[in-house]
Design a protein around this motif. Sequence first.
Motif, short mmCIF file in Angstrom:
data_model
loop_
_atom_site.label_atom_id
_atom_site.label_comp_id
_atom_site.label_asym_id
_atom_site.label_seq_id
_atom_site.Cartn_x
_atom_site.Cartn_y
_atom_site.Cartn_z
N ASN A 585 -15.65 36.03 -11.92
CA ASN A 585 -14.62 36.19 -10.90
C ASN A 585 -13.99 34.83 -10.62
O ASN A 585 -14.67 33.92 -10.15
N ILE A 586 -12.70 34.69 -10.92
CA ILE A 586 -12.07 33.37 -10.71
C ILE A 586 -11.44 33.27 -9.32
O ILE A 586 -10.89 32.23 -8.96
N GLY A 587 -11.49 34.35 -8.57
CA GLY A 587 -10.92 34.35 -7.22
C GLY A 587 -10.89 35.76 -6.70
O GLY A 587 -11.11 36.73 -7.44
N GLU A 588 -10.67 35.94 -5.42
CA GLU A 588 -10.69 37.25 -4.79
C GLU A 588 -9.79 38.24 -5.53
O GLU A 588 -8.58 38.03 -5.65
N GLY A 589 -10.40 39.30 -6.08
CA GLY A 589 -9.64 40.33 -6.76
C GLY A 589 -9.05 39.89 -8.08
O GLY A 589 -8.13 40.51 -8.61
N ASN A 590 -9.55 38.81 -8.64
CA ASN A 590 -8.98 38.28 -9.90
C ASN A 590 -10.10 37.98 -10.88
O ASN A 590 -10.45 36.84 -11.14
N GLU A 591 -10.67 39.07 -11.40
CA GLU A 591 -11.79 38.94 -12.33
C GLU A 591 -11.29 38.98 -13.78
O GLU A 591 -10.15 39.31 -14.06
N ILE A 592 -12.22 38.68 -14.68
CA ILE A 592 -11.92 38.78 -16.11
C ILE A 592 -12.65 40.00 -16.65
O ILE A 592 -13.83 40.21 -16.39
N ASN A 593 -11.92 40.83 -17.36
CA ASN A 593 -12.51 42.02 -17.95
C ASN A 593 -13.24 41.67 -19.25
O ASN A 593 -13.06 40.58 -19.80
N GLY A 594 -14.04 42.61 -19.73
CA GLY A 594 -14.68 42.38 -21.03
C GLY A 594 -13.65 42.13 -22.11
O GLY A 594 -13.63 41.09 -22.76
N LEU A 595 -12.76 43.10 -22.30
CA LEU A 595 -11.63 42.96 -23.22
C LEU A 595 -10.37 43.29 -22.44
O LEU A 595 -10.18 44.42 -21.98
N THR A 596 -9.50 42.30 -22.27
CA THR A 596 -8.23 42.46 -21.59
C THR A 596 -7.12 42.49 -22.63
O THR A 596 -7.03 41.58 -23.46
N LEU A 597 -6.27 43.51 -22.57
CA LEU A 597 -5.16 43.66 -23.51
C LEU A 597 -3.87 43.71 -22.70
O LEU A 597 -3.57 44.71 -22.04
N GLY A 598 -3.11 42.61 -22.74
CA GLY A 598 -1.89 42.51 -21.95
C GLY A 598 -0.65 42.55 -22.83
O GLY A 598 -0.41 41.64 -23.62
N GLY A 599 0.13 43.63 -22.74
CA GLY A 599 1.35 43.73 -23.54
C GLY A 599 1.09 43.66 -25.03
O GLY A 599 1.91 43.14 -25.79
N VAL A 600 -0.02 44.22 -25.46
CA VAL A 600 -0.38 44.16 -26.88
C VAL A 600 0.31 45.30 -27.63
O VAL A 600 0.31 46.44 -27.18
N GLY A 601 0.91 44.95 -28.79
CA GLY A 601 1.73 45.90 -29.52
C GLY A 601 0.97 46.73 -30.53
O GLY A 601 -0.19 46.45 -30.87
N SER A 602 1.64 47.76 -31.04
CA SER A 602 1.02 48.73 -31.94
C SER A 602 0.75 48.17 -33.33
O SER A 602 0.06 48.80 -34.13
N GLY A 603 1.24 46.95 -33.61
CA GLY A 603 0.90 46.29 -34.88
C GLY A 603 -0.50 45.71 -34.87
O GLY A 603 -1.00 45.25 -35.90
N THR A 604 -1.14 45.72 -33.72
CA THR A 604 -2.50 45.21 -33.56
C THR A 604 -3.50 46.33 -33.82
O THR A 604 -3.26 47.48 -33.47
N ILE A 605 -4.64 45.99 -34.43
CA ILE A 605 -5.70 46.97 -34.67
C ILE A 605 -6.86 46.69 -33.72
O ILE A 605 -7.40 45.58 -33.70
N ILE A 606 -7.23 47.71 -32.95
CA ILE A 606 -8.39 47.64 -32.06
C ILE A 606 -9.29 48.82 -32.43
O ILE A 606 -8.95 49.97 -32.17
N ASP A 607 -10.43 48.54 -33.03
CA ASP A 607 -11.28 49.62 -33.53
C ASP A 607 -12.74 49.17 -33.52
O ASP A 607 -13.06 48.07 -33.95
N HIS A 608 -13.61 50.04 -33.02
CA HIS A 608 -15.04 49.73 -32.93
C HIS A 608 -15.29 48.52 -32.04
O HIS A 608 -15.56 47.41 -32.52
#
Length: 816
Positions: A585-608
Amino acid sequence: MKKLLLTAAVIASISIASCSDDDDATVPVQPPAGEEVISGTIEEDQTWTKDNIYILEGKVVVDGGATLTIEAGTVIKGGPGQNTQASALVVDRDATLNANGTAEEPIIFTSAEDEIMPGQTESPNLTVNDRGLWGGVIVLGNAPSSLEGDATEELIEGIPANSGFGLYGGSNPADSSGSLTYVSIRHGGANIGEGNEINGLTLGGVGNGTTIDHIEVIANLDDGVEFFGGTVNASNIVVWGVGDDSVDIDQAYSGTVSNVAIVMTNVSDHGLEIDGPEGSANGMYTLRDVTIYSDDSETNADSGERQFAQFRANAMGVNENILLVGGLETSNFTLQDDQNVADNYNAENLTFSNIEIVPPQGVTDISTLFTDSSGQTTFQDDATGQGGFVDAIVNTLEATVGANTGVFGWTWVSLTGAFDSGSDQEVNEVTVSGTITNNITWTSNNIYILEGKVVVDEGAVLNIEAGTVIKGAEGQNTQASALVVDRDATLNANGTAEEPIIFTSVIDDIMPGELVSPNLTVNDRGLWGGVIVLGNAPSSLEGDATEELIEGIPAGSGFGLYGGNDPADSSGTITYISIRHGGANIGEGNEINGLTLGGVGSGTIIDHVEVIANLDDGVEFFGGTVNASNIVVWGVGDDSVDIDQAYSGTVSNVAIVMTNVSDHGLEIDGPEGSANGMYTLENVTIFSDDSDTNAESGNREYAQFRSNAMGTNENILLVGGLETSDFSLSDDQGVADNYNANNLTFSNIEIVLPAGVTDVSTLFTDSSGLTTFQDDATGTNGFVTVVADTDSANTGANLSVFGWTWVSEAASALGF
């Protein structure tokens, strides 16, 4: 790699076992061998026998038409003499050498200074450091060689001009010069003039009618085995401690060299030195099943370059199944700055496949070892980039390519234990911090320690090899460690089911090759940050902003923006990765997720992808269009899968295991701006915890749909949980409107009811009261079906694909 090491003790035991235990038995004693001096030209057939030691005086030439037969177990010693007087055995064109030893009785060529006797394997007085004491063995034939000026024949290296012998080359690829099997050649390489040395075994224009098999070359001053053109095949070759190149190929040699073990010492230059045609005639060699051990001792005045391989001067051929071990930080495997080499590589006339390396100590990026000096090819990226033909391994015990060293039990090299080199190498720890601005590869022989935010910058590519372990250093608040892949950067983290990539905490004692932490559990959370991947795909942001700072990154960091207008944007590939113990947690209500995907496009592969024990969410999608499949989340402290900002990809085959601290299996929000987008969520199983509630307990609810949520939800299995483990629409006008307009839909949901629940309708609720959601779910012909247990279910995730995960290892305790 198949390995067999015969120690001196084993050899001794074999010798003892061959003697009679009967005290009355007579044990035959081999009489001392006589010495016979041989000089000049052998013009008639001749046989050398093991009851003599043969002393070569000067150049002994087997003349055209003559056959020299050497009996198994025979010892031949080269007499003293340097420069043009150096002794050597020369088998001229149209002559035949049949030197056929056996594993029990090899034929040994050595120096007259060597006190070795027939029946011995090791010299009693010379070592691998005694070189250049005589010449070597030279075999010449009539097979084609591509010679300068398209000459048809040439004087072999190591023979003085006007000697009257020593020519090679011709037009008969099937020419036979005889057979050499189980032959050891030692302490040679005399220099007859500047740049004109004698190799251990020189093969000039030798045809494929010749047999070359089980050859050992030790302590030669020049090269070990050199092929000047020709077509002969050679197999089971071992070279140790030569002063120049271990295997040298020239002049369009076009045979196959297979099962080669090379042991370089401090004085050695190259394991392989490969040149191509010198004339217009082309020819391609094949080199396969090779292991090269490179020396790593300190450099001194006598030191060689100790490089794995160099491809020069029009080199063309096939190189496959090669293991490289140890060496220096400069022990490279390189294409020289030669236009023809570059052209041949680009035309696939010089190819490489299946190379493994136990990197030299101190090397953290193996791409520095695989270089093209011309800069005209993609060799470096082909070798060490995504899906490259080179894999780093921790030690030789992990190798799957290279020579079968078990066949070299008959050699002096085997008795030294050289083939065990690199088997005990330990994993290095490499600390990484700051910004990655160039293409780089992290390899499985290292553990990478993330110190603070490690940012892959715009234009850079980070490749992570299968089996690599990455550990986030301790640090809370804004100092929390994380891997951040910025917009226009690329992460290729491609594990396999057998070798997943593991992101975890520096507190975790896990090592490469292990799946389950030896000291941490699912209850250890928030020990570092997580993995953040950012892209240029659209996200529906508040105020219709086009970009935004991702959650978990402090303002003013200079990185961390996501969003754009390219739905097909690619941030790389992420497959078979496990992310554990994060969520700082870097600050109130501002944590880091395990895997955060921000504006990631369909050319990216996320599998397993597996996320375990994150303090905040497991996987969170902030807008974007990327598809994600085969996701498993266990024991996170907030929501397992979180969707926001009009994410509009498909998430399929998801297994969620909530523990006591978890809040929601699914938390779904919709657009924040005017741009809409609909996700698809399909084939999902959610296991909810049913333990007693305490101060740290989470809500353990199946799913919550909030803030304008819109998308498709189908084929979902819900298992267990509390009487309050509901699946609900929040009190939100946008959610209600979307449900009523069929922009938020549900189908094929099955549930194994929590203990104590008798009315399934209490679990499917709409807080707004503005929809028919509850009745649509659990009324007559509703989309929810109660099943007795998971074995009765027809929906949900295919759990069998998660056999590679820690979650699967813990399955019996989880109902998984």
